[in-house]
Design an enzyme around this catalytic site. Structure first.
Site, PDB file in Angstrom:
ATOM      1  N   LYS A 283       0.844  -1.204   0.000  1.00  0.00           N
ATOM      2  CA  LYS A 283       0.000   0.000   0.000  1.00  0.00           C
ATOM      3  C   LYS A 283       0.874   1.247   0.000  1.00  0.00           C
ATOM      4  CE  LYS A 283      -3.949  -1.797   2.646  1.00  0.00           C
ATOM      5  NZ  LYS A 283      -4.986  -1.635   1.620  1.00  0.00           N
TER       6      LYS A 283
ATOM      7  N   ARG B 291     -10.321 -11.556   1.947  1.00  0.00           N
ATOM      8  CA  ARG B 291     -11.200 -12.601   1.400  1.00  0.00           C
ATOM      9  C   ARG B 291     -10.518 -13.966   1.437  1.00  0.00           C
ATOM     10  NH1 ARG B 291     -11.665  -9.319  -4.122  1.00  0.00           N
ATOM     11  NH2 ARG B 291     -11.123  -7.687  -2.635  1.00  0.00           N
TER      12      ARG B 291
HETATM   13  N1  BES Z   1      -8.039  -3.702   4.364  1.00  0.00           N
HETATM   14  C1  BES Z   1      -8.249  -3.310   3.030  1.00  0.00           C
HETATM   15  C2  BES Z   1      -9.575  -2.589   2.799  1.00  0.00           C
HETATM   16  C3  BES Z   1      -9.758  -1.237   3.444  1.00  0.00           C
HETATM   17  C4  BES Z   1      -9.500  -0.094   2.737  1.00  0.00           C
HETATM   18  C5  BES Z   1     -10.255  -1.126   4.721  1.00  0.00           C
HETATM   19  C6  BES Z   1      -9.704   1.146   3.312  1.00  0.00           C
HETATM   20  C7  BES Z   1     -10.454   0.108   5.303  1.00  0.00           C
HETATM   21  C8  BES Z   1     -10.180   1.248   4.594  1.00  0.00           C
HETATM   22  C9  BES Z   1      -8.240  -4.542   2.123  1.00  0.00           C
HETATM   23  O1  BES Z   1      -7.448  -5.585   2.531  1.00  0.00           O
HETATM   24  C10 BES Z   1      -7.706  -4.107   0.796  1.00  0.00           C
HETATM   25  O2  BES Z   1      -6.598  -3.689   0.749  1.00  0.00           O
HETATM   26  N2  BES Z   1      -8.532  -4.222  -0.241  1.00  0.00           N
HETATM   27  C11 BES Z   1      -8.137  -3.835  -1.550  1.00  0.00           C
HETATM   28  C12 BES Z   1      -8.637  -4.878  -2.521  1.00  0.00           C
HETATM   29  C13 BES Z   1      -8.156  -4.691  -3.927  1.00  0.00           C
HETATM   30  C14 BES Z   1      -6.665  -4.935  -4.007  1.00  0.00           C
HETATM   31  C15 BES Z   1      -8.889  -5.647  -4.812  1.00  0.00           C
HETATM   32  C16 BES Z   1      -8.774  -2.483  -1.855  1.00  0.00           C
HETATM   33  O3  BES Z   1      -9.925  -2.275  -1.473  1.00  0.00           O
HETATM   34  O4  BES Z   1      -8.105  -1.653  -2.443  1.00  0.00           O
HETATM   35 MG    MG Z   2      -5.380  -5.504   1.851  1.00  0.00          MG
END
Ligand code: BES
Ligand code: MG
Ligand code: ZN
Length: 498
Positions: free
Chosen positions: A279, A353
């Site tokens: 990230k 997931r």
């Molecule tokens: N933990 C994050 C989702 C999240 C984002 C929670 C912002 C709270 C605030 C999750 O694991 C994630 O990173 N999801 C990705 C999925 C994508 C790579 C398909 C996302 O939402 O960007």
């Molecule tokens: Mg994630």
């Protein structure tokens, strides 16, 4: 925790640092307890209303000194807003805001009427529950690593004239206290930063809670999870030095029944860096909240163990960190989940997931009738509904309706999202049975479909709380930082399934 009492009496005769009464917006001549206090104060309240200095708007506070006209030094009149918008949920927010305001004034001893019970005409028990919950969760602060402020509210007494209402008020207070304890527990877990909330530490907190409530529990380590072929879940923890802990807690309120009425599965990524699909640095610290689903499950189980509904619940927290270590799963890797499905890991940041897929397969093997999962799953959900509502997804409308009803009772806002079959295609992989990302479009829905693939025929509801786990400011019963959302919904759901 602050002890809340209820006694029979007249508030204007009670001695406290502050007595709290209320006013609906637009009322010129206060009645009930507020009217009695006004009379004792030689009509100063009505005069201030008449002069336009106080109108009863929601959130408005009028603080008066009594100059020995009453046993208490001060009176606080709180605005309840328009009577047509009034509900016990308004009481929860008013109770929270009022108590923060009084804490700011360094007040120690508060007496209050039971807002909503008299003029509001609402269910006595429910009003008391919201007063207690609002007070306790509204005063919450995360102060584990700062010098604690010395002024705390020591006493809160609800004073009620009508003795026949006392038992119901007491019952409501007990229920509100139990739920508040769960919310506060969840908030503490979520606010705790990643270095102090590893999977191991989370499992210790879970164990303490289980022992305190005499619940049986089991913590599976990585070897035990490998024996169960949890390849999806374990693929997330590969990049971390911290060992994954698969936490299982059983609540058995109905020992005569062998099945579990409910499984609660909470996403428990104690810190989500994104893994190799790292990230960006900005706001990454927020990802300490990626175990908010698991925290809300623990909080709810804590409250449920106090309230004792006659149902059985299996609670699961597949805890892990998501780190980009040298053994980490790489984009393109293919892993095999517990139920045998192969998964192409297109993006290691879509880790939630993967953990939930194996948790779902695990609970299905343990004979559960309904599955609820709670997860800070997608940024897309945050974008879609902001920080106002969580998203609901599922494969069974009857269970969905139960969840929606529970969330309304809890005053925690959700919105049901669509699950059209067309969205499923987004998760198709060329090289495996399924892939863990569905592309840029409809990201919250494709994530839900991924989990749904593992729930198969078992009734299942997925709560995406990515936008709801944390808040930027104190507002109503929410306090800055972790919210404890949706502990109350889970508790109300359990109570409704008795
Ligand atoms: N933990 C994050 C989702 C999240 C984002 C929670 C912002 C709270 C605030 C999750 O694991 C994630 O990173 N999801 C990705 C999925 C994508 C790579 C398909 C996302 O939402 O960007
Ligand atoms: Mg994630
Ligand atoms: Zn995550």
């Amino acid at each position: 925790m602050l002890n809340i009492k209820v006694i029979e009496g007249e508030i204007e005769k009670f001695q406290a640092d502050v007595i709290v009464v209320n006013l609906f917006e637009g009322v010129k001549n206060p009645g009930g307890a507020t009217g009695s206090v006004d009379t004792s104060l030689e009509n100063i309240i009505s005069e201030l209303i008449e002069g336009g200095e106080f109108s009863g708007k929601l959130g408005e506070n009028l603080l008066l000194h009594t100059y020995d006209k009453l046993p208490s030094k001060r009176v606080l009149v709180v605005g309840l807003g328009k009577s047509e918008n009034f509900s016990p949920k308004v009481i929860r927010n008013v109770s929270a805001q009022t108590s923060r305001y009084l804490r700011g004034l360094k007040v120690k001893k508060i007496a209050s009427i039971a807002h909503g019970v008299g003029i509001g005409g609402h269910e006595v028990e429910y009003c008391a529950e919201e007063i207690a919950q609002g007070l306790l969760v509204g005063l919450y602060r995360y102060d584990q690593f700062v010098k604690k402020s010395e002024v705390i509210i020591e006493e809160f007494t609800i004073v009620e004239k009508d003795s026949s209402k006392i038992p119901l008020l007491q019952k409501g207070i007990n229920q509100g206290q139990a739920i508040a304890e769960g919310v506060i527990f969840a908030r503490d877990l979520v606010n705790t930063p990643g270095n102090h909330m590893t999977p191991t530490i989370l499992s210790e907190r879970a164990q303490e809670m289980a022992e305190k409530n005499n619940l049986s529990m089991e913590i599976l380590n990585e070897n035990q999870c490998a024996e169960k072929s949890m390849g999806a879940y374990l693929s997330v923890s590969r990049g971390s030095f911290e060992e994954a802990k698969f936490i299982v807690i059983e609540y058995r309120g109905n020992p005569d029944k062998s099945e579990y009425n409910l499984a609660f599965i909470g996403k428990s990524v104690t810190f989500d860096t994104g893994g190799i699909s790292l990230k960006p640095a900005a706001d990454m610290s927020r990802m300490k909240s990626d175990m908010a689903g698991g925290a809300s499950v623990l909080g709810a189980i804590n409250a449920i163990a106090l309230l004792k509904p006659k149902i059985n619940i299996l609670a699961i927290l597949p805890a892990t960190e998501n780190m980009p270590g040298s053994k980490a799963t790489k984009p393109g890797d293919i892993v095999i989940s517990m139920n045998g499905k192969s998964i192409e890991v297109e993006n290691t940041d879509a880790e939630g997931r993967l953990t939930l897929a194996d948790a779902v397969s695990y609970v299905i093997e343990r004979n559960v009738e309904n599955i609820i999962d709670v997860a800070t799953l997608t940024g897309a959900m945050h974008m879609a509904l902001g920080n106002v509502r969580g998203g609901l997804f599922g494969n069974n409308q009857d269970l969905m309706e139960l969840v929606i009803k529970a969330s309304e009772q809890a005053g925690e806002k959700f919105w049901q999202m669509p699950m059209d079959e067309e969205y499923k295609d987004f998760n198709k992989s060329d090289v495996a049975d399924i892939k863990n990302t569905g592309g840029r479009l409809a990201g919250a829905i494709t994530a839900a479909h991924f989990i749904g693939e593992f729930a198969a025929e078992v009734p299942w509801v997925h709560m995406d709380i990515a936008g709801m786990a944390m808040t930027e400011k104190d507002s109503g019963y929410f306090t800055k930082g972790s919210t404890g959302f949706p502990v109350c919904t889970l508790v109300k759901l359990a109570l409704s399934m008795e």
